[in-house]
Design a protein around this motif. Sequence first.
Motif, short mmCIF file in Angstrom:
data_model
loop_
_atom_site.label_atom_id
_atom_site.label_comp_id
_atom_site.label_asym_id
_atom_site.label_seq_id
_atom_site.Cartn_x
_atom_site.Cartn_y
_atom_site.Cartn_z
N ALA A 8 -2.10 -2.48 0.27
CA ALA A 8 -2.18 -1.03 0.05
C ALA A 8 -0.82 -0.47 0.43
N SER A 9 -0.15 0.12 -0.54
CA SER A 9 1.18 0.68 -0.33
C SER A 9 1.18 2.08 -0.93
N VAL A 10 1.16 3.10 -0.09
CA VAL A 10 0.84 4.44 -0.56
C VAL A 10 2.04 5.38 -0.64
N HIS A 11 2.68 5.69 0.47
CA HIS A 11 3.67 6.77 0.49
C HIS A 11 5.03 6.38 -0.06
N HIS A 12 5.71 5.49 0.60
CA HIS A 12 7.08 5.14 0.22
C HIS A 12 7.18 3.77 -0.44
N LYS A 13 6.04 3.13 -0.66
CA LYS A 13 5.98 1.81 -1.31
C LYS A 13 6.69 0.72 -0.50
N ASN A 14 6.76 0.90 0.83
CA ASN A 14 7.39 -0.09 1.70
C ASN A 14 6.69 -1.44 1.63
N GLU A 16 4.66 -2.55 -0.66
CA GLU A 16 4.76 -3.10 -2.01
C GLU A 16 6.09 -3.84 -2.19
N LYS A 17 7.17 -3.32 -1.65
CA LYS A 17 8.47 -3.99 -1.72
C LYS A 17 8.39 -5.37 -1.07
N VAL A 18 7.71 -5.44 0.07
CA VAL A 18 7.60 -6.70 0.81
C VAL A 18 6.78 -7.73 0.02
N VAL A 19 5.61 -7.33 -0.45
CA VAL A 19 4.76 -8.31 -1.15
C VAL A 19 5.35 -8.71 -2.50
N LYS A 20 6.02 -7.79 -3.16
CA LYS A 20 6.66 -8.13 -4.44
C LYS A 20 7.85 -9.06 -4.24
N PHE A 50 -3.38 -10.02 3.70
CA PHE A 50 -3.70 -8.59 3.66
C PHE A 50 -2.50 -7.83 4.19
N ALA A 51 -2.04 -6.85 3.42
CA ALA A 51 -0.81 -6.13 3.76
C ALA A 51 -0.99 -4.63 3.57
N SER A 52 -0.39 -3.86 4.47
CA SER A 52 -0.52 -2.42 4.40
C SER A 52 0.55 -1.77 5.25
N GLY A 53 0.80 -0.51 4.95
CA GLY A 53 1.53 0.32 5.89
C GLY A 53 0.55 0.70 7.00
N ILE A 54 1.08 1.26 8.07
CA ILE A 54 0.23 1.69 9.17
C ILE A 54 0.07 3.21 9.10
N PHE A 55 -1.18 3.66 9.14
CA PHE A 55 -1.52 5.07 9.04
C PHE A 55 -2.33 5.47 10.26
N TYR A 56 -1.79 6.37 11.06
CA TYR A 56 -2.47 6.80 12.29
C TYR A 56 -2.86 5.61 13.16
N GLY A 57 -1.97 4.61 13.22
CA GLY A 57 -2.19 3.45 14.07
C GLY A 57 -3.09 2.38 13.48
N LYS A 58 -3.45 2.53 12.20
CA LYS A 58 -4.37 1.56 11.58
C LYS A 58 -3.88 1.15 10.19
N PHE A 59 -4.41 0.04 9.71
CA PHE A 59 -4.16 -0.37 8.34
C PHE A 59 -4.83 0.64 7.40
N PRO A 132 12.11 -1.29 4.27
CA PRO A 132 12.59 -2.65 4.48
C PRO A 132 13.85 -2.92 3.67
N ASN A 133 14.80 -3.60 4.32
CA ASN A 133 16.05 -3.94 3.65
C ASN A 133 16.01 -5.39 3.18
N GLU A 134 17.12 -5.86 2.64
CA GLU A 134 17.16 -7.24 2.11
C GLU A 134 16.84 -8.27 3.19
N ALA A 135 17.31 -8.05 4.40
CA ALA A 135 17.02 -8.99 5.50
C ALA A 135 15.52 -9.01 5.81
N ASP A 136 14.90 -7.82 5.84
CA ASP A 136 13.45 -7.74 6.08
C ASP A 136 12.67 -8.48 4.99
N LEU A 137 13.11 -8.30 3.74
CA LEU A 137 12.42 -8.94 2.61
C LEU A 137 12.58 -10.45 2.68
#
Length: 149
Positions: A8-14, A16-20, A50-59, A132-137
């Motif tokens: 689930a990648s909602v706001h900034h697609k962070n 989604e960048k990682v899983v892609k 399972f991958a997600s951004g964190i929203f209010y401290g939760k997946f 996430p930057n290239e190193a994070d990816l």
Amino acid sequence: MKTAIVYASVHHKNTEKVVKAIAEKHPEIELIDATKTILKDLASYDLIGFASGIFYGKFHKSLLSFITENLPLRKKVFVMYTCGSDRAEAYLKDIKDLIKSKECTLTAAYSCLAYDTFGPFKLLGGINKGHPNEADLQKAVDFYEGLCK
């Protein structure tokens, strides 16, 4: 090894960048967007991420609902998340409990800082710009490849 990553990648697609980035290096992985897919038979997969951004401290709630509805019993699972801060154990509690309730094995978790404009951070223009930057990816790809060994 047959692998699916549900994300689930909602706001900034962070996230989604990682899983892609992982799927680009490993095109055999099936990516499943939990915000668009409600039901999916995962029984034939050897490894499920399972991958997600964190929203209010939760997946993200769509990911947690997806797990509740679709995760078969006794599967090998990994978790990935992107967030504005680094409080790994606090963020993992609910998802660990959910995975455990399905008698699954959580093999590992990966996290990276990500661009965040939640609440007061928006007034400041956000935090962790460029992540996430290239190193994070690359670390995410290395994490996945480590799971496959």
